[in-house]
Design a protein around this motif. Structure first.
Motif, PDB file in Angstrom:
ATOM      1  N   ASP A 173       0.324  -1.536   0.019  1.00  0.00           N
ATOM      2  CA  ASP A 173       0.199  -0.076   0.184  1.00  0.00           C
ATOM      3  C   ASP A 173       1.702   1.093  -0.114  1.00  0.00           C
ATOM      4  O   ASP A 173       1.266   1.396   1.056  1.00  0.00           O
ATOM      5  CB  ASP A 173      -0.749   0.018   1.123  1.00  0.00           C
ATOM      6  CG  ASP A 173      -1.757   1.486   1.589  1.00  0.00           C
ATOM      7  OD1 ASP A 173      -1.911   1.727   1.253  1.00  0.00           O
ATOM      8  OD2 ASP A 173      -2.778   1.013   1.417  1.00  0.00           O
TER       9      ASP A 173
ATOM     10  N   ILE B   8       0.756   4.269   3.308  1.00  0.00           N
ATOM     11  CA  ILE B   8       0.222   3.212   3.999  1.00  0.00           C
ATOM     12  C   ILE B   8       2.251   4.014   3.879  1.00  0.00           C
ATOM     13  O   ILE B   8       2.901   3.759   5.132  1.00  0.00           O
ATOM     14  CB  ILE B   8      -0.045   2.026   4.417  1.00  0.00           C
ATOM     15  CG1 ILE B   8      -1.410   2.120   5.473  1.00  0.00           C
ATOM     16  CG2 ILE B   8       1.391   1.725   6.103  1.00  0.00           C
ATOM     17  CD1 ILE B   8      -1.857   1.310   5.411  1.00  0.00           C
TER      18      ILE B   8
ATOM     19  N   HIS C 100       4.293   6.969   5.305  1.00  0.00           N
ATOM     20  CA  HIS C 100       4.660   7.093   6.496  1.00  0.00           C
ATOM     21  C   HIS C 100       5.197   6.476   7.197  1.00  0.00           C
ATOM     22  O   HIS C 100       6.665   6.619   8.236  1.00  0.00           O
ATOM     23  CB  HIS C 100       3.404   6.792   7.620  1.00  0.00           C
ATOM     24  CG  HIS C 100       2.006   7.440   7.077  1.00  0.00           C
ATOM     25  ND1 HIS C 100       1.363   9.024   7.480  1.00  0.00           N
ATOM     26  CD2 HIS C 100       1.208   7.577   6.240  1.00  0.00           C
ATOM     27  CE1 HIS C 100       0.613   9.297   7.621  1.00  0.00           C
ATOM     28  NE2 HIS C 100       0.568   8.226   6.532  1.00  0.00           N
TER      29      HIS C 100
ATOM     30  N   TYR D 156       0.948   8.086  12.906  1.00  0.00           N
ATOM     31  CA  TYR D 156      -0.663   6.409  12.843  1.00  0.00           C
ATOM     32  C   TYR D 156      -1.462   7.490  12.227  1.00  0.00           C
ATOM     33  O   TYR D 156      -2.217   8.498  12.610  1.00  0.00           O
ATOM     34  CB  TYR D 156      -1.435   6.171  13.774  1.00  0.00           C
ATOM     35  CG  TYR D 156      -1.981   5.630  13.462  1.00  0.00           C
ATOM     36  CD1 TYR D 156      -2.490   4.258  12.887  1.00  0.00           C
ATOM     37  CD2 TYR D 156      -3.333   6.650  14.455  1.00  0.00           C
ATOM     38  CE1 TYR D 156      -3.437   4.206  11.920  1.00  0.00           C
ATOM     39  CE2 TYR D 156      -4.617   5.259  14.329  1.00  0.00           C
ATOM     40  CZ  TYR D 156      -4.719   4.019  13.147  1.00  0.00           C
ATOM     41  OH  TYR D 156      -5.752   3.076  12.969  1.00  0.00           O
TER      42      TYR D 156
ATOM     43  N   GLU E  21      -6.577   5.488   8.828  1.00  0.00           N
ATOM     44  CA  GLU E  21      -6.438   4.381   7.413  1.00  0.00           C
ATOM     45  C   GLU E  21      -6.741   2.891   8.260  1.00  0.00           C
ATOM     46  O   GLU E  21      -6.887   3.080  10.184  1.00  0.00           O
ATOM     47  CB  GLU E  21      -4.663   4.043   7.709  1.00  0.00           C
ATOM     48  CG  GLU E  21      -3.886   4.502   6.874  1.00  0.00           C
ATOM     49  CD  GLU E  21      -4.309   4.379   5.269  1.00  0.00           C
ATOM     50  OE1 GLU E  21      -5.041   3.227   4.632  1.00  0.00           O
ATOM     51  OE2 GLU E  21      -4.209   4.984   4.382  1.00  0.00           O
TER      52      GLU E  21
ATOM     53  N   LEU F  95      -6.787   0.264  10.811  1.00  0.00           N
ATOM     54  CA  LEU F  95      -5.732  -0.614  12.256  1.00  0.00           C
ATOM     55  C   LEU F  95      -5.484  -1.489  11.608  1.00  0.00           C
ATOM     56  O   LEU F  95      -3.841  -1.712  11.604  1.00  0.00           O
ATOM     57  CB  LEU F  95      -6.526  -0.682  13.825  1.00  0.00           C
ATOM     58  CG  LEU F  95      -5.289  -0.852  14.371  1.00  0.00           C
ATOM     59  CD1 LEU F  95      -4.642   0.215  14.981  1.00  0.00           C
ATOM     60  CD2 LEU F  95      -6.268  -1.811  15.194  1.00  0.00           C
TER      61      LEU F  95
ATOM     62  N   SER G 109      -4.927  -2.730   8.464  1.00  0.00           N
ATOM     63  CA  SER G 109      -4.422  -3.268   7.712  1.00  0.00           C
ATOM     64  C   SER G 109      -2.829  -1.872   7.586  1.00  0.00           C
ATOM     65  O   SER G 109      -1.538  -2.639   7.483  1.00  0.00           O
ATOM     66  CB  SER G 109      -4.580  -2.593   6.015  1.00  0.00           C
ATOM     67  OG  SER G 109      -5.353  -0.710   6.186  1.00  0.00           O
ATOM     68  N   TYR G 110      -3.014  -0.889   8.386  1.00  0.00           N
ATOM     69  CA  TYR G 110      -1.844  -0.292   9.228  1.00  0.00           C
ATOM     70  C   TYR G 110      -0.290  -1.444   9.687  1.00  0.00           C
ATOM     71  O   TYR G 110       0.308  -0.873   9.622  1.00  0.00           O
ATOM     72  CB  TYR G 110      -1.985   0.544   9.875  1.00  0.00           C
ATOM     73  CG  TYR G 110      -0.803   1.663  10.339  1.00  0.00           C
ATOM     74  CD1 TYR G 110      -0.347   2.478   9.555  1.00  0.00           C
ATOM     75  CD2 TYR G 110      -1.095   1.730  11.601  1.00  0.00           C
ATOM     76  CE1 TYR G 110       0.743   3.237   9.848  1.00  0.00           C
ATOM     77  CE2 TYR G 110       0.709   2.380  12.452  1.00  0.00           C
ATOM     78  CZ  TYR G 110       1.385   3.445  11.068  1.00  0.00           C
ATOM     79  OH  TYR G 110       2.142   4.093  12.122  1.00  0.00           O
ATOM     80  N   ASP G 111      -1.232  -2.446  10.696  1.00  0.00           N
ATOM     81  CA  ASP G 111      -0.790  -3.378  11.244  1.00  0.00           C
ATOM     82  C   ASP G 111       0.344  -4.138  10.187  1.00  0.00           C
ATOM     83  O   ASP G 111       1.535  -4.023  10.945  1.00  0.00           O
ATOM     84  CB  ASP G 111      -1.003  -4.070  12.262  1.00  0.00           C
ATOM     85  CG  ASP G 111      -1.008  -3.547  13.737  1.00  0.00           C
ATOM     86  OD1 ASP G 111      -0.875  -2.097  14.029  1.00  0.00           O
ATOM     87  OD2 ASP G 111      -2.390  -3.761  14.674  1.00  0.00           O
TER      88      ASP G 111
ATOM     89  N   GLU H 202       1.486  -3.632   7.634  1.00  0.00           N
ATOM     90  CA  GLU H 202       2.283  -3.169   6.240  1.00  0.00           C
ATOM     91  C   GLU H 202       3.454  -2.449   7.249  1.00  0.00           C
ATOM     92  O   GLU H 202       4.839  -3.634   7.095  1.00  0.00           O
ATOM     93  CB  GLU H 202       1.667  -1.424   5.893  1.00  0.00           C
ATOM     94  CG  GLU H 202       0.695  -1.399   5.023  1.00  0.00           C
ATOM     95  CD  GLU H 202       0.808  -2.255   3.914  1.00  0.00           C
ATOM     96  OE1 GLU H 202       2.454  -2.493   3.105  1.00  0.00           O
ATOM     97  OE2 GLU H 202      -0.303  -3.124   3.525  1.00  0.00           O
ATOM     98  N   LEU H 203       3.391  -2.164   8.889  1.00  0.00           N
ATOM     99  CA  LEU H 203       4.440  -2.544   9.727  1.00  0.00           C
ATOM    100  C   LEU H 203       4.791  -4.028   9.815  1.00  0.00           C
ATOM    101  O   LEU H 203       6.717  -3.858   9.955  1.00  0.00           O
ATOM    102  CB  LEU H 203       3.820  -2.110  10.800  1.00  0.00           C
ATOM    103  CG  LEU H 203       3.401  -0.556  11.554  1.00  0.00           C
ATOM    104  CD1 LEU H 203       3.237  -0.205  12.721  1.00  0.00           C
ATOM    105  CD2 LEU H 203       4.422   0.376  10.812  1.00  0.00           C
TER     106      LEU H 203
ATOM    107  N   TYR I 274      -3.960   5.219  18.162  1.00  0.00           N
ATOM    108  CA  TYR I 274      -3.200   3.842  17.954  1.00  0.00           C
ATOM    109  C   TYR I 274      -3.472   3.015  19.303  1.00  0.00           C
ATOM    110  O   TYR I 274      -4.479   2.032  18.882  1.00  0.00           O
ATOM    111  CB  TYR I 274      -1.871   3.904  17.554  1.00  0.00           C
ATOM    112  CG  TYR I 274      -0.887   2.151  17.451  1.00  0.00           C
ATOM    113  CD1 TYR I 274      -1.416   1.406  15.839  1.00  0.00           C
ATOM    114  CD2 TYR I 274      -1.009   1.342  18.328  1.00  0.00           C
ATOM    115  CE1 TYR I 274      -0.644   0.342  15.859  1.00  0.00           C
ATOM    116  CE2 TYR I 274      -0.091   0.208  17.915  1.00  0.00           C
ATOM    117  CZ  TYR I 274      -0.542   0.177  16.522  1.00  0.00           C
ATOM    118  OH  TYR I 274       0.041  -1.561  15.962  1.00  0.00           O
TER     119      TYR I 274
END
Ligand code: ZN
Length: 143
Positions: A80, A83, A86, A98, A102, A104, A106-108, A110-111, A129
């Motif tokens: 993505d 994201i 960031h 954060y 977004e 959460l 999908s953010y997690d 990517e991380l 977050y």
């Protein structure tokens, strides 16, 4: 080269330097170089030194070479790009933000993919977050 029409693969005896890419200069050990990072078609540029600030992450280690595209001379990630912005900023500033809009999960994801722990989220965003994380956990428990 003799007549190019006849058996070109065997007949051509000229030195093959013209077929080869220029000799890589990496032996010279340059201090820094630009990295081209293509994330689902969106191109980001950064310095190698910038990402190597965090050698425990995917981009900061030679794990990234796995994603190197020889032909395009860039790293390609099928991830993505919103994201990723960031994530790249984290290397530049040392702070991970954060983006509240977004999801959460999908953010997690990517991380986790880029090998970054959520602990490094800046104080400015950490509460958001954490709250989101708690809400999410509760929602999943209800199911
Ligand atoms: Zn923030």
């Amino acid at each position: 080269c003799r007549s190019p029409g006849r058996r070109p693969s065997v007949g051509c005896r000229s030195p093959r330097t013209h077929c080869r890419a220029p000799v890589p200069k990496d032996r010279r050990r340059i201090d820094d170089e630009k990295l081209l990072i293509n994330v689902s078609g969106r191109r980001f540029e950064t310095w190698r030194n910038t990402v190597e600030k965090y050698p425990d992450t995917l981009l900061g280690s030679n794990e990234r070479e796995f994603f190197y595209d020889e032909d395009c001379k860039e790293y390609f990630f099928d991830r993505d790009p919103d994201i990723f912005r960031h994530i790249l900023n984290y290397y530049r500033t040392g702070k991970l933000h954060y983006p509240k809009h977004e999801c959460l999960t999908s953010y997690d994801e990517e991380l986790a993919f880029f090998g970054i722990l959520p602990d490094v989220i800046g104080d400015c965003c950490y509460e958001d977050y954490r709250d989101r994380k708690r809400e999410n956990a509760e929602r999943l428990m209800d199911d």
